[in-house]
Design an enzyme around this catalytic site. Structure first.
Site, short mmCIF file in Angstrom:
data_model
loop_
_atom_site.label_atom_id
_atom_site.label_comp_id
_atom_site.label_asym_id
_atom_site.label_seq_id
_atom_site.Cartn_x
_atom_site.Cartn_y
_atom_site.Cartn_z
N GLY C 16 0.90 -1.61 0.46
CA GLY C 16 -0.27 0.09 0.34
C GLY C 16 0.97 1.68 -0.43
O GLY C 16 1.76 1.41 0.62
N ARG C 77 1.01 -5.02 -5.11
CA ARG C 77 1.35 -6.40 -4.45
C ARG C 77 1.31 -7.73 -5.59
O ARG C 77 0.64 -7.84 -6.42
CB ARG C 77 0.67 -6.16 -3.28
CG ARG C 77 0.12 -5.77 -2.35
CD ARG C 77 -0.85 -6.34 -1.42
NE ARG C 77 -0.79 -5.25 -0.17
CZ ARG C 77 -2.12 -4.32 -0.40
NH1 ARG C 77 -2.28 -3.51 -0.92
NH2 ARG C 77 -1.52 -3.72 0.80
N ASP C 108 5.22 -5.11 6.24
CA ASP C 108 5.90 -6.58 6.37
C ASP C 108 6.26 -7.13 4.98
O ASP C 108 6.68 -7.66 5.05
CB ASP C 108 4.55 -6.64 6.69
CG ASP C 108 4.24 -7.12 8.46
OD1 ASP C 108 4.74 -6.28 8.61
OD2 ASP C 108 4.14 -8.06 9.27
N THR C 131 4.79 2.51 5.15
CA THR C 131 3.37 2.37 5.57
C THR C 131 2.22 3.35 6.79
O THR C 131 3.12 3.43 7.05
CB THR C 131 3.29 0.73 6.46
OG1 THR C 131 1.22 0.79 7.15
CG2 THR C 131 3.86 0.74 7.42
N ASP C 133 0.55 2.37 8.27
CA ASP C 133 -0.19 1.45 10.28
C ASP C 133 0.53 1.86 11.72
O ASP C 133 -0.03 1.42 11.98
CB ASP C 133 -0.15 0.42 9.52
CG ASP C 133 -1.53 0.29 8.20
OD1 ASP C 133 -2.47 1.01 8.43
OD2 ASP C 133 -1.64 -0.63 7.98
N ASP C 135 2.85 0.06 12.34
CA ASP C 135 3.14 -1.45 12.85
C ASP C 135 4.87 -2.28 12.62
O ASP C 135 4.68 -3.66 12.03
CB ASP C 135 1.93 -2.55 12.14
CG ASP C 135 1.76 -2.68 10.75
OD1 ASP C 135 2.13 -1.88 9.97
OD2 ASP C 135 1.11 -3.39 10.70
N ARG C 177 -5.49 -2.52 10.05
CA ARG C 177 -6.55 -4.35 10.06
C ARG C 177 -5.91 -4.12 11.23
O ARG C 177 -6.59 -5.30 11.99
CB ARG C 177 -6.08 -4.62 9.03
CG ARG C 177 -7.22 -5.42 8.37
CD ARG C 177 -6.74 -5.28 6.16
NE ARG C 177 -7.68 -4.50 5.81
CZ ARG C 177 -7.67 -4.73 4.38
NH1 ARG C 177 -5.94 -4.79 3.98
NH2 ARG C 177 -7.62 -3.59 3.56
#
Lengths: 328, 328, 328, 328
Positions: C16, C77, C108, C131, C133, C135, C177
């Protein structure tokens, strides 16, 4: 948490305002309320302390202020608080109301006042770093710094449009009398050709060499970001010297000024202010005094106010290298 | 639409850049393409015309530029185009390429150049009003004006935070050498105490009377918006005079400067630029020349360039009344 | 710096997109150029590696992209890269061009691909965490996270206007997510009544108790921020359950969606991306491989990719406490 | 101005909130004050009228609200006001306080209520068009429309970053149940490939033809803007149908939702709201009733409320043409 040492606190903002001060006030008031500590807002910094301008604040008094720049408590630089008479009056007002401790939101000057006051009267104080300049030791960022960076960057991005369209050189002054944090970071973020800051020894020769390098690399327009406190000369002097060196250049000067202090705080500043407002009240409850609450690597830390005043966050030398390598 | 009179056109931007110029270029290029008209971009305004700096542009050349401030064709003020030799070279370059007509995006000066050029060489020209100043007759708004209003307003909103927090008076200079549109509208939008513009005879006495009225009404901070072209004196003079009249006031000056020219255009400016870029090509196809495309009451209108230069959009007297009534 | 181990590198973005990826690409390209390393941009992530979609990039190829969201190299992707055939083709393309090392910008999944590829073919790889996120272990912030926070916050601030004006309850879904970072921080920054994230065990009973507490405290409108990956149920289920429990509530649902991925990067993200792009090239030059470049406490650190994938940044428990205390 | 017919007025906001309502309230309150008319704020629209929720408002009550979205008077849709009992109570409350006239800020529904109420009880009413939808006859723009356009545009610009980076097709729903103004203008401003609005007969075949045309022209990503009230089907249906027609497309749906109603109003909206708030009070003073204040071509005009409700601003057919020509 065991029984708190404090039952009544005051909160004030002092020195230049910065975006996120309201979020910090909100956090102090609501955390105090949560732990059944009475909270008073003191208006116009130490002046309100002297002139007894206190208001009882509850959770609803700080409704919706997290989004707002400036400070609802207003701020001021207090000359009177620098006198022993002034501080005496301030102390009497606190005693009268039974206030145990003060949360002082501001910068260097604010902390100096808090320290003296605490030493003279034994009143417990805790500082929260609220200034756009980021020049306070003991915290990765000061409240308002991130917002000011984004404001400066947005302004320079706009100036870039005109610089590119007209093949011009712009000298842009950003805030920072003693510190180049805003200049260095907003300069990197906007691809500034050169960045002049008080922490670095600059010379006109180097600046000119950079212009020459830029020309060779095919750049047709450039922005030079200059911190307010740059030692090489005023931004107008720099522009004039450059015009002499490069008579063909179409040069403009912009002084961003006070727009950098205002505006709705960024997410990072709101969260930081929430953490530090919370941390200040918790600190007081745990017996801290004459310290500043700060965040380092996402952890709440307390630094002796003395240290926060004396030491300074240092400019990352790596960033200077990066700014040079990436500019052209 | 019947057979078009034109088969090749050039487009250029000239004078000070304004947000939305790129959207106008895009509209010219894509409309031309739609009607099978070849389109050339000319760089750096009339200079590119003289120095033969042309590029063939197709629909993909203007991809994604609608969001960008400035002008991808670059802009300049051309001294050479003011000479007969300069214009002769320009004409020869057009003849060489078989270009029938020019779309000239800019302000007064741009239109004056286009008019003379057209009169001398019979080349067909159409103007698109691109300037943040809104001082062009024949269109409700010029391209870039709405964006500049929002930029000025956002900046003054930020300054307001500090003004309120510190009970200060700010004098803020906005762009507008000959016209007070930006000052008047951004001033109303930010609740400025007073608005000083070239179109209105101002006096220090009136300004002082306004400050006194504001004090009585309980205002503790104020913003005075001043157009660049204000006749009463420079913004620094005004600030100094006010300090003399009101020694207690904490006064600051901010000159917004070039941030007002840049930035991603507002929706209104992008739509306006799209309409005028389309309208310019359609106008040329229908035989228009020496006119400016404008929007009035959401309708496309063509105004003789002569008129667009001579007349001026007038400040709405009602707005002046409104600004006074609503300020306090 | 001693002689570099590498002379040609490739850079790609995968997974993303996030704001600041372009700033990272720019930093990689210009740092490589500075150290006389040839740099190739690879389009559409690992797909471009397989299908030989390489472009030689120099300092001017990345002009002005620091301000732009998305990625000029495009992202995707790649299913094909999960196959041994795919990776073999990719390797052959690198060999053919003599490329020594890859800089892989993404999350990731991107890092997993890089790791396998490096293990299979001995190609040197370094990761940059891009990213929204946040994470990824090994860096305080990932590139794009700060911008996404501000975007989510601005959107929720706007929703707050309507919530307050109509005394409504809004459920707002933000991205994340597997991680609640965006929800937690944007929720604190907007004074959300409750914040539901995958890292915390939530229950409808607690949510209802919070609503009751808010009512007692006199709140007439509320916002509940919910992370995409919340386990308690979809945001629509939560809204429905709340309506059942509090039939008088005027409830609305907003899913912020993809606006959170785009936009011009914040200053913090541009600086971070510049540091990591620089750090990735320096790391390769110094012999690093199968690591990720990150910033921790303003210091450049290299974390083994394996660790970056396996471990996760943990939600600060303190922030959960703060969010509860400050909400009402 | 001669002796006014009115001495006490009430002001309320009703229906969906829109940015600029506060600026209109401020203008009503301050203009009334200027002309020595007492002004009462009525909370939650017609509900406050019925339940006697009035507050005396002076110039300081509306301090700094010009910058804020939403409405400080709160808004609601009142079922009770649709009953004769409800309106009777409302009338009695006005009589009790000696209020002569009402300023009603809102949309269609608000005006319908005002009209009936005025016809039944002879109370004088004037409307101000406050709605983001721009579907009110008698004014070029409604208050909030310009801000909503910019909000929608900014959101779609962000989505564009991801669309471009991933070669995706996005369907984006914007507000507008009965009117396509937001969709059409934000779609043009963001270069949307197609724009689907209730005023235009759309078909899946045409949409597909547009996609095919875009592919041929070399577009690799696209945005389709869809008005809420589009008749062809829900945005999810449209996305599904497109996926069936173009199985290779990577399609995403975003529903912008309530972010479009909030936010600090744009300069144009603040000025418009100031003009209309002023105009409403002036209108009442001059004996106007059952009219709506609007701005047409920068002139204040009063349109009979009946007409404002019955007629509608029509979509500019030219804009549809422009959107098609410029999209590819």
């Amino acid at each position: 948490m065991s029984e708190s040492l404090i039952s009544k606190i005051g909160v004030l903002t002092s020195g230049g305002d910065s975006p996120g001060m309201n979020a910090a006030i909100r956090a102090v008031v609501r955390t105090a309320n949560h732990y059944n500590i009475e909270c008073y807002g003191i208006r116009e910094g130490y002046n309100g302390l002297i002139h007894d301008d206190f208001t009882r604040m509850g959770p609803r008094s700080v409704k919706n202020i997290i989004t707002e720049g400036g400070t609802i408590l207003k701020s001021a630089r207090s000359l009177e608080f620098k006198t022993t008479e002034g501080r005496k009056k301030a102390y009497e007002n606190l005693v009268k109301r039974g206030i145990d401790a003060l949360v002082c939101i501001g910068g260097d000057g604010t902390f100096r006042g808090a320290k003296i006051f605490s030493e003279e009267y034994g009143i417990r104080v805790i500082g929260i770093p609220g200034t756009i300049d980021n020049d306070i030791f003991g915290t990765d960022n000061t409240i308002g710094y991130d917002t000011a960076l984004n404001t400066a960057m947005d302004a320079i991005d706009k100036i870039r449009d005109t610089a590119t369209s007209h093949n011009r050189v712009f000298f842009v002054e950003v805030m920072g009398r003693d510190a180049g944090f805003i200049a260095l970071n907003s300069g990197i973020a906007t691809g500034a050709l050169d960045i002049l800051i008080p922490e670095k020894k600059d010379s006109i020769e180097e600046l000119f060499a950079t212009f020459e390098k830029a020309e060779k690399a095919g750049k047709s327009s450039s922005i030079v970001v200059v911190a307010e406190g740059e030692q090489l000369g005023s931004i107008y002097d720099l522009a004039k010297a450059t015009k002499n060196g490069f008579p063909d250049y179409d040069i403009r000067v912009v002084v961003l000024g006070h727009i950098q202090r205002g505006g709705s705080p960024s997410c990072a500043d709101r969260v930081l202010a929430s953490q530090l407002g919370y941390g200040a009240v918790i600190g007081l409850m745990e017996g801290q005094t004459k310290v500043m609450a700060g965040m380092q690597s996402n952890k709440l830390v307390y630094t002796p106010i003395e240290e926060a005043i004396k030491k300074h966050n240092e400019i990352d030398k790596n960033l200077l290298t990066i700014s040079e390598i990436l500019a052209i």
